[in-house]
Design an enzyme around this catalytic site. Structure first.
Site: not given
Ligand code: BGC
Length: 770
Positions: A232-234
């Site tokens: 995932s993106d952060w």
């Protein structure tokens, strides 16, 4: 090289809790390990330098205090080099630094499309065009992974703005997705096989990409064959269970919600096999990076020199009236260097990609070091610069060598001093650009104008000095139309990384010829941008209403005027184009070649661009689309041949109804040129198309039936039995044209023998022969 610590991992023996823990990081920058079998892996931004967290810093995001590493030019500049070979070398250098810093996966490159120049993160992306983005992204991945370090292609997908990026739904029709927003990812995945992909924050057509099964599994894995790990993106995960089920393997950073996975498996809402698969992908990633070349250090000077080469290659010379540039470093002349950015450079963007450089060159120092004794240089700041580095407010960077100037009290004094210096100068070189604060991850710009005080400065200087050069520093395009007439030459320097200052001096003084080209159009006004009416959306949605007509696809189709077109860039030489040949090499495959000759007086590089053009028989296509490019360096008088390969896919469009690429029969034009508006050579190719025949049904039009190989015979037989139908076929052309557009079933009341029964029989007969 270290031994493979992942040789035998009995995942089956892990408890459900252990398995679930693998699907989330153990810290902001590390994956979870299992003592004795699975080693935690270290991930780090990316993409234009390594931002490794300082182990002694308390700042968990490592934004301000990361360990110094080479700050290469960001993607905007690297992309403008149109040089995959150079980009590959930058990738390999990044991997070496990653290895030395104990990093396993670099969180980049970003291959999102520059849909609007306002996007605050455009400096991290390559182009408005998917072909350029895909080729340059793949080159960087190949370079990074050539040393066994993993790359992470991001942000998948349709993350084209920063406004509301964590919630907004990018509403994009399927054909636009397939032809504009997905191909760069597709190319990188298929050609460079990145170890990892990062999903974006946004929703795609209403579904968070982190839990979008169509995107993460059906397209990415099933269609494109991706066999790596999706992270995932952060902070992009909203529902752990839904995300895992959709194909997201790793949540970053951890949210302490692994128990949700365990409960979902126990409740039967999530298959344990899904968790196991995600764990296996993490293990496989560990295996891959365990084979990486391991280094203790890197050659700081050599990497700085590579950063300089890359910065130089990305600078685009927009104009050079009267061949004002290059300046002769040995000439007896007075050069007024004006603009705080000359001594306090802006060299990268703000946000997660921010790197603490190993050193920092300024154009002012570089010019000083390079001119001969007869050239007198003066410096005037010209305008106030709030800060060159937003983060310097948070924590001082240890790696900085240039400190922001003291804040001047009076803009008018600065302007007056610069004008005085320019008055007695032979040439004024103005360093203009955007302040840090205006371009950053997490927010979009609201204007593409330069700061007003800089434009005022340029006007005042150009009134007293007859030869002026502008050097720009900005991560997204700025409008030039309002002021460029007052400058003789304009160099678009983008953000040059830590050696950008020296690179600019190399070009101003002619040790090298500019060779960058625009990977995005420069519009006259913000209002001319095709996405303008839709960007950045409202009420949780951003409709991509301009569809496939992004950038030059819009301007060139409508013949709309731009300040500088896609692909544009001048050099200190000139090039002739000749001998275009298009040769058929197979079924729906062609080899294209052309000869480029340097007809100027200096060595320089040309970027020959291949576009496929669509004429009026292809009304739903942009005027033309880039399908190839080659950068070629030639000595004066020298010629070289550029070669391209075209396939059916290069002519294709995405058919949502067939869920496949289609390409039509007919004539296409192959164009070779120096920009999308400077086409030098044209040739035609003829293709029988993909031979896909439309499936006939009662709602297929009469026209479709009449052109269908089987349908035409069936319909002729049927109509032949009806006297009234004879009238139709002998009717005047207008009536016939109208009739061709009518679905067969709608002829029921027309009394020409096409009753519901007849139509049903025809459809059955047609379908039997398909
Ligand atoms: C950015 C990513 C980055 C991540 C980790 C996010 O805010 O969108 O590009 O890799 O942070 O820093």
């Amino acid at each position: 090289m270290t031994a493979d610590p992942h040789a035998e991992i009995p995942l089956e023996n892990l408890s459900l809790e252990q398995l679930a823990s693998l699907t989330s990081g153990r810290s902001t920058w590390q994956t979870t390990g299992i003592t004795g079998s699975i080693k935690p892996l270290t991930l780090s931004d990316g993409p234009h330098g390594i931002r490794k967290q300082n182990p002694h810093a308390e700042d968990s995001l490592a934004l301000a205090t990361s360990v110094p590493a080479t700050c290469f030019p960001p993607a905007v500049t690297l992309g403008s080099s149109w040089d995959p070979e150079l980009t590959g070398r930058v990738g390999a250098a990044l991997a070496r630094e990653a290895s030395a810093l104990g990093v396993d996966v670099i969180l980049g490159p970003g291959v999102n499309i520059k849909r609007s120049p306002l996007c605050g993160r455009n400096f991290e992306y390559f182009s408005e065009d998917p072909h350029v983005s895909g080729i340059m992204g793949a080159a960087l991945v190949n370079g990074i992974q050539s040393r066994g370090i993993g790359a992470c292609v991001k942000h998948f997908a349709a993350n084209n703005q920063e406004t509301d990026r964590m919630r907004v739904s990018a509403d994009v029709d399927e054909r636009t997705l397939r032809e504009i927003y997905l191909p760069a990812f597709e190319h990188v995945v298929k050609q460079a096989k990145p170890y990892t992909v990062m999903c974006s924050y946004n929703k795609l057509n209403g579904v968070y990409t982190s839990q979008n099964h169509w995107l993460l599994t059906e397209v990415l894995r099933d269609e494109w064959g991706f066999d790596g790990l999706v992270m995932s993106d952060w902070g992009a995960v909203n529902d752990r269970v839904a995300a895992l089920a959709a194909g997201l393997d790793l949540e970053m950073p951890p949210t302490g919600t692994d128990a949700e996975i365990v409960t979902a498996v126990e409740d039967g809402r999530l298959d344990r096999a899904v968790v196991m698969t995600a764990g296996q992908r993490l293990v496989e990633l560990g295996r891959r990076v365990a084979r990486a070349e391991r280094y203790e250090d890197w050659d700081v000077d050599a990497h700085h020199e590579l950063a300089r080469e890359a910065a130089r290659a990305g600078v685009v010379m927009l104009k050079n009236d009267g061949d004002l540039l290059p300046l002769d470093p040995a000439a007896r002349q007075k050069v007024a260097v004006i603009g705080e950015l000359a001594r306090t450079p802006r060299y990268q963007g703000q946000g997660s990609s921010h790197v603490v450089p190993t050193r920092l060159d300024t154009a002012w120092d570089a010019l000083h070091g390079a001119v001969g004794p007869d050239t007198e240089l003066t410096f005037s700041p010209g305008y106030p610069l709030l800060s060159t580095d937003l983060l310097a407010f948070l924590e001082p960077d240890e790696g900085r060598v240039a400190e922001p100037s003291a804040q001047p009290a009076d803009n008018a004094d600065l302007l007056a001093d610069a004008v005085t210096a320019a008055q007695s100068a032979d040439v004024a070189v103005l360093f203009l650009g955007l302040p840090d604060i205006s371009e950053s991850e997490g927010k979009d710009r609201t204007t593409i104008d330069l700061p007003a005080e800089q434009i005022a400065l340029l006007r005042a200087v150009s009134e007293v000095c007859s030869r002026t050069v502008v050097v720009l520093a900005n991560g997204g395009v700025v409008s030039v139309s309002e002021w460029q007439d007052t400058a003789d030459a304009v160099l678009e320097g983008w953000l040059g990384g830590q050696a950008g200052g020296t690179a600019i001096a190399d070009l101003l003084l002619g040790s090298h010829s500019p060779s960058g080209r625009l990977t995005e159009s420069i519009p006259h006004r913000l209002a001319d941008v095709p996405s303008h009416l839709f960007f950045p959306g409202t009420d949780g949605h951003v409709v991509h209403g301009e569809g496939r007509y992004v950038g030059y696809r819009h301007y060139d189709t409508l013949g709309a005027d731009v300040a500088y077109p896609f692909g544009h860039g001048l050099t200190y030489s000139r090039f002739d184009y000749s001998d275009l040949e298009v040769e058929k090499t197979g079924e729906n495959a062609w080899a294209v070649s052309a000869t480029i000759t340097n007809s100027g007086r200096l060595f320089a590089e040309e970027v020959a661009q291949l576009y496929v053009a669509f004429d009026e028989t292809h009304p739903t296509r942009p005027r033309h689309e880039l399908r190839g490019f080659t950068k070629i360096g030639l000595a004066p008088g020298e010629s070289g041949v550029v070669r391209f390969a075209l396939t059916g896919r290069d002519l294709a469009w995405w058919s949502a109804s067939r869920q496949d690429w289609r390409f039509d029969a007919g004539t296409f034009t192959v164009e070779i040129g120096a920009s999308s508006r400077d086409i030098r050579l044209r040739a035609q190719l003829v293709t029988p198309g993909d031979n896909v025949v439309e499936q006939l049904g009662p709602m297929s039009t009469l026209g479709t039936w009449l052109t269908h190989p089987v349908g035409s015979r069936l319909i002729a037989d049927a109509l032949g039995q009806s006297p009234a139908a004879a009238q139709l076929t002998t009717a005047n052309p207008l009536i016939l044209e109208m009739a061709r557009a009518i679905p067969l079933a709608k002829f029921e009341g027309f009394n020409i023998g096409l009753t519901a029964e007849v139509v049903a029989t025809l459809v059955e007969a047609a379908q039997q022969t398909e």
